[in-house]
Design a protein around this motif. Structure first.
Motif, PDB file in Angstrom:
ATOM      1  N   GLN A 287      14.215  23.684 -19.935  1.00 53.49           N
ATOM      2  CA  GLN A 287      14.432  22.383 -20.557  1.00 53.49           C
ATOM      3  C   GLN A 287      13.175  21.888 -21.256  1.00 53.49           C
ATOM      4  O   GLN A 287      13.242  21.230 -22.293  1.00 53.49           O
ATOM      5  CB  GLN A 287      14.883  21.371 -19.507  1.00 53.49           C
ATOM      6  CG  GLN A 287      15.284  20.013 -20.074  1.00 53.49           C
ATOM      7  CD  GLN A 287      16.437  20.106 -21.044  1.00 53.49           C
ATOM      8  OE1 GLN A 287      17.411  20.809 -20.791  1.00 53.49           O
ATOM      9  NE2 GLN A 287      16.341  19.402 -22.166  1.00 53.49           N
ATOM     10  N   GLN A 311      23.186  18.029 -30.813  1.00 56.74           N
ATOM     11  CA  GLN A 311      23.849  18.880 -29.835  1.00 56.74           C
ATOM     12  C   GLN A 311      23.981  20.309 -30.331  1.00 56.74           C
ATOM     13  O   GLN A 311      23.869  21.267 -29.558  1.00 56.74           O
ATOM     14  CB  GLN A 311      25.229  18.300 -29.495  1.00 56.74           C
ATOM     15  CG  GLN A 311      25.188  17.006 -28.717  1.00 56.74           C
ATOM     16  CD  GLN A 311      24.457  17.148 -27.388  1.00 56.74           C
ATOM     17  OE1 GLN A 311      24.625  18.141 -26.676  1.00 56.74           O
ATOM     18  NE2 GLN A 311      23.638  16.164 -27.054  1.00 56.74           N
ATOM     19  N   MET A 312      24.221  20.471 -31.615  1.00 59.48           N
ATOM     20  CA  MET A 312      24.357  21.812 -32.174  1.00 59.48           C
ATOM     21  C   MET A 312      23.044  22.589 -32.042  1.00 59.48           C
ATOM     22  O   MET A 312      23.041  23.770 -31.667  1.00 59.48           O
ATOM     23  CB  MET A 312      24.770  21.730 -33.641  1.00 59.48           C
ATOM     24  CG  MET A 312      24.971  23.090 -34.301  1.00 59.48           C
ATOM     25  SD  MET A 312      25.250  22.940 -36.060  1.00 59.48           S
ATOM     26  CE  MET A 312      23.659  22.336 -36.600  1.00 59.48           C
ATOM     27  N   TYR A 313      21.920  21.929 -32.331  1.00 58.32           N
ATOM     28  CA  TYR A 313      20.633  22.603 -32.218  1.00 58.32           C
ATOM     29  C   TYR A 313      20.274  22.871 -30.761  1.00 58.32           C
ATOM     30  O   TYR A 313      19.698  23.922 -30.440  1.00 58.32           O
ATOM     31  CB  TYR A 313      19.544  21.771 -32.894  1.00 58.32           C
ATOM     32  CG  TYR A 313      19.387  22.107 -34.359  1.00 58.32           C
ATOM     33  CD1 TYR A 313      18.346  22.910 -34.798  1.00 58.32           C
ATOM     34  CD2 TYR A 313      20.295  21.659 -35.302  1.00 58.32           C
ATOM     35  CE1 TYR A 313      18.203  23.245 -36.132  1.00 58.32           C
ATOM     36  CE2 TYR A 313      20.175  21.991 -36.639  1.00 58.32           C
ATOM     37  CZ  TYR A 313      19.125  22.782 -37.048  1.00 58.32           C
ATOM     38  OH  TYR A 313      19.010  23.112 -38.369  1.00 58.32           O
ATOM     39  N   LYS A 314      20.605  21.958 -29.860  1.00 57.35           N
ATOM     40  CA  LYS A 314      20.342  22.210 -28.441  1.00 57.35           C
ATOM     41  C   LYS A 314      21.126  23.412 -27.944  1.00 57.35           C
ATOM     42  O   LYS A 314      20.596  24.258 -27.216  1.00 57.35           O
ATOM     43  CB  LYS A 314      20.702  20.961 -27.623  1.00 57.35           C
ATOM     44  CG  LYS A 314      19.688  19.835 -27.721  1.00 57.35           C
ATOM     45  CD  LYS A 314      20.065  18.689 -26.800  1.00 57.35           C
ATOM     46  CE  LYS A 314      19.006  17.580 -26.851  1.00 57.35           C
ATOM     47  NZ  LYS A 314      19.385  16.449 -25.961  1.00 57.35           N
ATOM     48  N   GLN A 315      22.380  23.493 -28.326  1.00 58.83           N
ATOM     49  CA  GLN A 315      23.191  24.635 -27.907  1.00 58.83           C
ATOM     50  C   GLN A 315      22.663  25.943 -28.491  1.00 58.83           C
ATOM     51  O   GLN A 315      22.715  26.984 -27.831  1.00 58.83           O
ATOM     52  CB  GLN A 315      24.637  24.414 -28.326  1.00 58.83           C
ATOM     53  CG  GLN A 315      25.328  23.291 -27.570  1.00 58.83           C
ATOM     54  CD  GLN A 315      26.751  23.062 -28.048  1.00 58.83           C
ATOM     55  OE1 GLN A 315      27.271  23.794 -28.895  1.00 58.83           O
ATOM     56  NE2 GLN A 315      27.402  22.041 -27.505  1.00 58.83           N
ATOM     57  N   HIS A 316      22.150  25.877 -29.731  1.00 60.22           N
ATOM     58  CA  HIS A 316      21.580  27.089 -30.315  1.00 60.22           C
ATOM     59  C   HIS A 316      20.347  27.539 -29.541  1.00 60.22           C
ATOM     60  O   HIS A 316      20.184  28.736 -29.253  1.00 60.22           O
ATOM     61  CB  HIS A 316      21.217  26.853 -31.775  1.00 60.22           C
ATOM     62  CG  HIS A 316      20.377  27.946 -32.365  1.00 60.22           C
ATOM     63  ND1 HIS A 316      20.863  29.214 -32.638  1.00 60.22           N
ATOM     64  CD2 HIS A 316      19.055  27.977 -32.710  1.00 60.22           C
ATOM     65  CE1 HIS A 316      19.892  29.964 -33.137  1.00 60.22           C
ATOM     66  NE2 HIS A 316      18.794  29.237 -33.188  1.00 60.22           N
ATOM     67  N   GLU A 318      19.691  26.995 -26.455  1.00 63.67           N
ATOM     68  CA  GLU A 318      20.080  27.437 -25.121  1.00 63.67           C
ATOM     69  C   GLU A 318      20.743  28.809 -25.125  1.00 63.67           C
ATOM     70  O   GLU A 318      20.515  29.610 -24.214  1.00 63.67           O
ATOM     71  CB  GLU A 318      21.035  26.418 -24.487  1.00 63.67           C
ATOM     72  CG  GLU A 318      20.384  25.073 -24.172  1.00 63.67           C
ATOM     73  CD  GLU A 318      21.402  24.045 -23.721  1.00 63.67           C
ATOM     74  OE1 GLU A 318      22.619  24.365 -23.759  1.00 63.67           O
ATOM     75  OE2 GLU A 318      21.010  22.935 -23.332  1.00 63.67           O
ATOM     76  N   ARG A 319      21.560  29.091 -26.151  1.00 67.98           N
ATOM     77  CA  ARG A 319      22.412  30.285 -26.103  1.00 67.98           C
ATOM     78  C   ARG A 319      22.130  31.304 -27.207  1.00 67.98           C
ATOM     79  O   ARG A 319      22.439  32.481 -27.029  1.00 67.98           O
ATOM     80  CB  ARG A 319      23.884  29.862 -26.199  1.00 67.98           C
ATOM     81  CG  ARG A 319      24.284  28.802 -25.184  1.00 67.98           C
ATOM     82  CD  ARG A 319      25.686  28.287 -25.464  1.00 67.98           C
ATOM     83  NE  ARG A 319      26.049  27.168 -24.593  1.00 67.98           N
ATOM     84  CZ  ARG A 319      27.172  26.480 -24.705  1.00 67.98           C
ATOM     85  NH1 ARG A 319      28.044  26.807 -25.651  1.00 67.98           N
ATOM     86  NH2 ARG A 319      27.423  25.476 -23.879  1.00 67.98           N
TER      87      ARG A 319
END
Length: 445
Positions: A287, A311-316, A318-319
């Motif tokens: 994090q 949210q899209m950049y955070k998910q990118h 993370e995954r």
């Protein structure tokens, strides 16, 4: 219990069996008004044929609306029944404005013909690009080609934590940029190990330095037979393109750099990024690393920005990022050396301006909310004011995503000012004359 006149009295049970338990148990005993008398008289008249209500219940007919116009009658004059329209009919003018004319006014109106002229989807750039692996002295480099290779070349380079798809897909699918692609060919260069689904690099792999990453562009230009390109870089990619342009000025015709840092890393940046690289190798995407990457791209308080974009950049992060490979790129970035650029006043004895600063035209762009504003100001102070300009776009930090229209317009005008006007529509030329400050003036804080 009987009450005085004007009160209420209890009604007796029907047939003495209490079947009226769910009926009203009281009624007024006051003299009825004229209106009440009329209602009672009409009620008696309706009840005069008690079998009517039972007949209606037995028929099980559905209620219909009977048309009264000529269009609602058949040839024999018999009245037809039609369904209630689900939407109001429109005049010819309204239908023309809506872009659709219903075949039958009684049909449901659906949004069948509403389509995007240029779909702004990130997946479309993956389908539109030709994927290539270009061998270099430091390993293979992934290059995605978008457009006709016979057209003038634009070379892009991404920032930390991103790749060509996540960094440039939305921007180059923007309508203005899609029109630009009809006259240019874009070569999206991705740093080693940063592409989608990249395998983990070997432990003994020596990741290229920032100068080595810039030198790899020579192999890319040679592989595709490009003599001169237009550079378009963001963050770490902007630093790489600036290094390449400084070392090979004859290979770069113009530069568009966003959030470019021209100095070496400071102690605070070096400390944070060193911890991030260590966590990425040992614990993966933590994090704390995500928070730093979000600050790097969005500045302070990213939660107050576009929620879907954040949210899209955070998910990118993370995954979609290989932690080990990203740690190698971050380590190379924090160990970068200074670009050694200096603005030398014209006519200074014993100096040569072309040897100390960038020779080609440069547009230096940042967002007003970006954490790299001061770095771009420092970089602007090292450029020749006669062929460079500094531009700060308001209300954004991630300029490519938050203000694509303003960035696309600035980039288009910049290219027109550099002699690419023949690649645009004639009606665009008036706007470039009124916006020539993008090429001739330097904006300072």
């Amino acid at each position: 219990m009987p009450q005085s006149e004007g009160g209420y009295v209890s009604l007796p049970a029907v047939n003495g069996n209490g079947s009226a338990i769910y009926q009203s148990t009281t009624e007024p005993t006051a003299p009825p008004s004229v209106f009440e008398s009329m209602k009672r008289a009409l009620g008696q008249a309706i009840k005069s044929s008690p079998n009517d209500s039972e007949e209606l219940l037995r028929t099980e007919r559905q209620p219909v609306i009977v048309g009264v116009g000529a269009r609602d009658r058949d040839k024999s004059g018999k009245t037809l029944t039609t369904k209630m329209p689900s939407a109001p009919t429109h005049t010819a003018e309204e239908a023309h404005l809506l872009g659709t004319m219903p075949v039958d006014p009684m049909d449901d109106i659906e949004l069948r013909s509403v389509q995007l002229q240029f779909p702004n989807a990130r997946g479309s750039i993956l389908e539109a690009c030709e994927q290539r692996r270009v061998p270099t002295d430091k390993g293979d480099v992934h290059v995605a080609i978008q457009g006709d290779t016979a057209k003038p070349a634009i070379v892009t380079y991404h920032d930390l934590g991103l790749n060509y798809a996540t960094s440039f897909a939305g921007f180059f699918n923007f309508p203005v940029m899609r029109g630009l692609l009809e006259n240019f060919c874009v070569y999206h260069v991705t740093a080693p190990g940063q592409e989608e689904g990249a395998p983990t690099l070997p432990e003994d792999y020596v990741y290229p330095t920032m100068d080595d990453l810039a030198a790899q562009l020579l192999f890319v230009l040679s592989h595709f037979g490009l003599k001169s390109v237009i550079g378009f870089g963001v963050g770490a990619g902007a630093n790489i393109l600036a290094r390449f342009a400084h070392a090979h000025p004859d290979k770069v015709g113009a530069l568009c750099l966003i959030n470019c840092v021209s100095t070496q890393s400071g102690w605070i940046e070096w400390g944070y990024q060193s911890f991030n690289a260590r966590f990425l190798r040992t614990k993966g995407m933590t994090q704390g690393v995500i928070d730093y990457l979000m600050w790097h791209h969005f500045g302070r308080n990213p939660e107050e920005r576009n929620h879907d974009l954040v949210q899209m950049y955070k998910q990118h992060f993370e995954r979609g990022v290989n932690p080990t490979n990203l740690a190698m790129l971050i380590n190379a970035y924090i160990h970068r050396n200074d670009l050694h650029l200096a603005r030398t006043p014209p006519g200074t004895p014993g100096t040569e301006t072309a040897a100390t600063t960038l020779k080609m035209p440069v547009i230096n762009i940042t967002g007003s909310l970006s954490p790299h504003v001061e770095d771009t100001v420092t970089f602007n102070g090292r450029l020749d004011p006669t062929n460079s300009s500094w531009m700060k776009i308001s209300d954004c930090a991630l300029v490519l995503e938050e203000q694509p229209a303003k960035l696309a317009e600035a980039f288009r005008l910049f290219l027109q000012g550099e002699g690419y006007a023949k690649f645009f529509r004639p009606d665009d030329w008036d706007s470039v004359q009124s916006s020539s400050f993008l090429h001739t003036k330097v904006t300072m804080e």
